[in-house]
Design a protein around this motif. Structure first.
Motif, PDB file in Angstrom:
ATOM      1  N   UNK A 178       0.816  -0.981  -0.236  1.00 40.78           N
ATOM      2  CA  UNK A 178       0.417  -0.301   0.422  1.00 40.78           C
ATOM      3  C   UNK A 178       0.935   1.383  -0.170  1.00 40.78           C
ATOM      4  N   UNK A 179       0.675   2.570  -1.124  1.00 39.90           N
ATOM      5  CA  UNK A 179       1.391   2.928  -0.954  1.00 39.90           C
ATOM      6  C   UNK A 179       0.894   4.695  -1.377  1.00 39.90           C
ATOM      7  N   UNK A 180       1.438   5.793  -0.902  1.00 42.58           N
ATOM      8  CA  UNK A 180       0.576   6.531  -1.267  1.00 42.58           C
ATOM      9  C   UNK A 180       1.871   7.571  -1.666  1.00 42.58           C
ATOM     10  N   UNK A 181       1.493   8.407  -2.992  1.00 39.82           N
ATOM     11  CA  UNK A 181       2.659   9.220  -3.479  1.00 39.82           C
ATOM     12  C   UNK A 181       3.650   8.233  -4.057  1.00 39.82           C
ATOM     13  N   UNK A 182       3.950   7.194  -4.653  1.00 38.93           N
ATOM     14  CA  UNK A 182       5.010   6.714  -5.153  1.00 38.93           C
ATOM     15  C   UNK A 182       4.860   5.487  -4.703  1.00 38.93           C
ATOM     16  N   UNK A 183       6.508   4.243  -5.691  1.00 39.94           N
ATOM     17  CA  UNK A 183       5.980   3.315  -6.231  1.00 39.94           C
ATOM     18  C   UNK A 183       6.598   2.577  -5.285  1.00 39.94           C
ATOM     19  N   UNK A 184       6.576   1.673  -5.507  1.00 42.17           N
ATOM     20  CA  UNK A 184       7.226   0.488  -4.291  1.00 42.17           C
ATOM     21  C   UNK A 184       7.960  -0.341  -5.432  1.00 42.17           C
ATOM     22  N   UNK A 185       9.427  -0.319  -4.272  1.00 43.12           N
ATOM     23  CA  UNK A 185      10.602  -0.676  -5.197  1.00 43.12           C
ATOM     24  C   UNK A 185      11.065  -1.966  -4.154  1.00 43.12           C
ATOM     25  N   UNK A 186      11.452  -3.193  -4.812  1.00 39.83           N
ATOM     26  CA  UNK A 186      11.502  -3.891  -3.756  1.00 39.83           C
ATOM     27  C   UNK A 186      12.066  -4.330  -2.391  1.00 39.83           C
ATOM     28  N   UNK A 187      12.558  -3.371  -1.848  1.00 43.49           N
ATOM     29  CA  UNK A 187      13.094  -3.589  -0.093  1.00 43.49           C
ATOM     30  C   UNK A 187      12.465  -2.167   0.292  1.00 43.49           C
ATOM     31  N   UNK A 188      11.494  -1.359  -0.635  1.00 41.39           N
ATOM     32  CA  UNK A 188      11.469   0.811  -0.307  1.00 41.39           C
ATOM     33  C   UNK A 188      10.414   0.902  -1.316  1.00 41.39           C
ATOM     34  N   UNK A 189      11.165   2.299  -1.422  1.00 43.32           N
ATOM     35  CA  UNK A 189      10.213   3.096  -2.232  1.00 43.32           C
ATOM     36  C   UNK A 189      11.457   3.826  -3.077  1.00 43.32           C
ATOM     37  N   UNK A 190       9.916   4.057  -4.131  1.00 43.76           N
ATOM     38  CA  UNK A 190      10.509   5.032  -5.337  1.00 43.76           C
ATOM     39  C   UNK A 190       9.633   6.427  -5.789  1.00 43.76           C
ATOM     40  N   UNK A 191      10.411   7.185  -5.539  1.00 46.10           N
ATOM     41  CA  UNK A 191       9.373   9.051  -6.015  1.00 46.10           C
ATOM     42  C   UNK A 191       9.993  10.086  -7.469  1.00 46.10           C
ATOM     43  N   UNK A 192       9.038  10.233  -8.266  1.00 46.80           N
ATOM     44  CA  UNK A 192       9.791  11.021  -9.766  1.00 46.80           C
ATOM     45  C   UNK A 192       9.018  12.870  -9.653  1.00 46.80           C
ATOM     46  N   UNK A 193      10.074  13.688  -9.120  1.00 42.53           N
ATOM     47  CA  UNK A 193       9.284  14.649  -8.879  1.00 42.53           C
ATOM     48  C   UNK A 193      10.302  15.660 -10.112  1.00 42.53           C
ATOM     49  N   UNK A 194       9.895  16.653 -10.135  1.00 38.94           N
ATOM     50  CA  UNK A 194      10.270  17.777 -11.054  1.00 38.94           C
ATOM     51  C   UNK A 194      12.008  18.136 -10.111  1.00 38.94           C
ATOM     52  N   UNK A 195      12.999  18.191 -10.491  1.00 36.66           N
ATOM     53  CA  UNK A 195      14.097  18.589 -10.075  1.00 36.66           C
ATOM     54  C   UNK A 195      14.492  19.944  -9.698  1.00 36.66           C
ATOM     55  N   UNK A 196      14.417  20.021  -8.210  1.00 36.10           N
ATOM     56  CA  UNK A 196      14.867  21.402  -7.948  1.00 36.10           C
ATOM     57  C   UNK A 196      16.416  21.305  -7.322  1.00 36.10           C
ATOM     58  N   UNK A 197      17.521  21.947  -6.964  1.00 35.33           N
ATOM     59  CA  UNK A 197      19.030  21.545  -6.410  1.00 35.33           C
ATOM     60  C   UNK A 197      18.435  22.357  -4.987  1.00 35.33           C
ATOM     61  N   UNK A 198      17.578  23.034  -4.490  1.00 38.30           N
ATOM     62  CA  UNK A 198      17.271  23.585  -3.404  1.00 38.30           C
ATOM     63  C   UNK A 198      16.219  22.565  -2.706  1.00 38.30           C
ATOM     64  N   UNK A 199      15.858  21.794  -2.769  1.00 41.29           N
ATOM     65  CA  UNK A 199      14.633  21.192  -2.260  1.00 41.29           C
ATOM     66  C   UNK A 199      15.862  20.057  -1.789  1.00 41.29           C
ATOM     67  N   UNK A 200      15.984  19.465  -0.382  1.00 40.35           N
ATOM     68  CA  UNK A 200      16.870  18.536   0.533  1.00 40.35           C
ATOM     69  C   UNK A 200      15.736  16.736   0.987  1.00 40.35           C
ATOM     70  N   UNK A 201      15.470  15.660   0.196  1.00 48.87           N
ATOM     71  CA  UNK A 201      15.038  15.278   0.575  1.00 48.87           C
ATOM     72  C   UNK A 201      16.073  14.506   1.340  1.00 48.87           C
ATOM     73  N   UNK A 202      14.799  13.002   2.508  1.00 47.90           N
ATOM     74  CA  UNK A 202      15.273  12.291   3.425  1.00 47.90           C
ATOM     75  C   UNK A 202      14.935  10.649   3.124  1.00 47.90           C
ATOM     76  N   UNK A 203      15.080   9.762   3.676  1.00 51.43           N
ATOM     77  CA  UNK A 203      14.208   7.832   3.891  1.00 51.43           C
ATOM     78  C   UNK A 203      14.303   8.498   4.950  1.00 51.43           C
ATOM     79  N   UNK A 204      12.982   7.721   5.934  1.00 51.68           N
ATOM     80  CA  UNK A 204      12.948   7.371   6.890  1.00 51.68           C
ATOM     81  C   UNK A 204      11.984   6.252   7.798  1.00 51.68           C
ATOM     82  N   UNK A 205      12.468   5.258   8.632  1.00 50.11           N
ATOM     83  CA  UNK A 205      11.639   4.301   8.604  1.00 50.11           C
ATOM     84  C   UNK A 205      11.642   4.240   9.919  1.00 50.11           C
TER      85      UNK A 205
END
Length: 255
Positions: A178-205
């Motif tokens: 069950x995913x919201x806003x993304x696709x599931x991959x083998x052992x996690x999640x993948x998200x595609x969006x417009x590139x903006x170098x000023x935006x910082x992403x993090x991975x959490x669990x």
């Protein structure tokens, strides 16, 4: 399996409550330990004469799960009732009681291990999954970015895995696919969006997170060699014709 992680070495159980002079001693602050999948948590406790009972507890939300309870009498070895996930041994020479527990992502991650002495709490440890088990990337082509977040223990997580943007959750997946806003991959999640170098992403669990660094997508240019003949025709190219003409001319000179 990774090596055993010693959490506490040589803890004196009389450090709380009253010391020998009757002065009160404050309870230590909560500490945080990162535990990787397959790790074994071990704790060494040095017994004292006034120690009569030790209770080790995992607190899970509003419920308590006692996984080791020991009663101690003077000049006798401790009598312990451990959970099936716990092993223990007592060293008479040093009067140290050691217990070990294999880390269980589902039961233990983001929970507190509370150690009690005679009903007094003297140690609290927050258990979190380790950052080394994260596999996080953000690959961009200057237009779009593909953010991928994976963890070795994803399928054992209670809350699932998340991608955060500036501390706000933008995508989330749980193991039940069950995913919201993304696709599931083998052992996690993948998200595609417009590139903006000023935006910082993090991975959490399960209360643990790592920052994701950008990398630019590599563009592979196929190598193009010089064909020996016109493709699709089978006819010799210009160099081949010139070579054959020279050979024919020379052969006539020596006939």
């Amino acid at each position: 399996m990774r090596p055993v992680i010693p959490l506490i070495a040589g803890i004196v159980l009389g450090i709380l409550g009253k010391n020998g002079n009757g002065a009160s001693v404050s309870i230590p602050d909560e500490s945080i330990k990162e535990i990787c999948a397959g790790d074994t948590i071990c704790e060494d406790i040095k017994l004292e004469a006034n120690t009569s009972q030790i209770i080790e507890v995992i607190l899970r939300q509003q419920q308590s799960n006692t996984f080791l309870q020991c009663s101690i009498r003077p000049n006798e070895e401790p009598k312990c009732a451990p959970d099936s996930s716990v092993s223990f041994k007592y060293k008479r020479e040093t009067q140290i009681l050691q217990f070990c527990m294999k880390f269980n992502q589902t039961k233990h991650s983001e929970n507190k291990m509370v150690v009690k002495r005679n009903e007094e709490i003297y140690l609290t440890i927050l258990l979190l999954s380790c950052k080394d088990d994260f596999k996080a990337s953000a690959v961009h082509n200057k237009t779009h970015v593909t953010v991928t977040c994976e963890h070795d223990a994803f399928k054992f997580s209670n809350s699932g895995i998340e991608i955060e943007r500036e501390s706000n959750i933008v995508a989330q997946c749980v193991w039940s696919r069950q995913c919201i806003g993304a696709e599931e991959v083998a052992s996690g999640i993948q998200f595609i969006t417009e590139y903006d170098p000023k935006i910082k992403y993090s991975c959490a669990m399960d209360g643990q997170s790592v920052q994701i660094n950008y990398t630019e997508e590599e563009i592979h240019i196929p190598h193009q060699g010089i064909p020996n003949s016109d493709q699709g025709t089978g006819r010799p190219n210009l160099l081949s014709c010139l070579y054959m003409c020279i050979i024919g001319f020379l052969s006539r000179l020596f006939i």
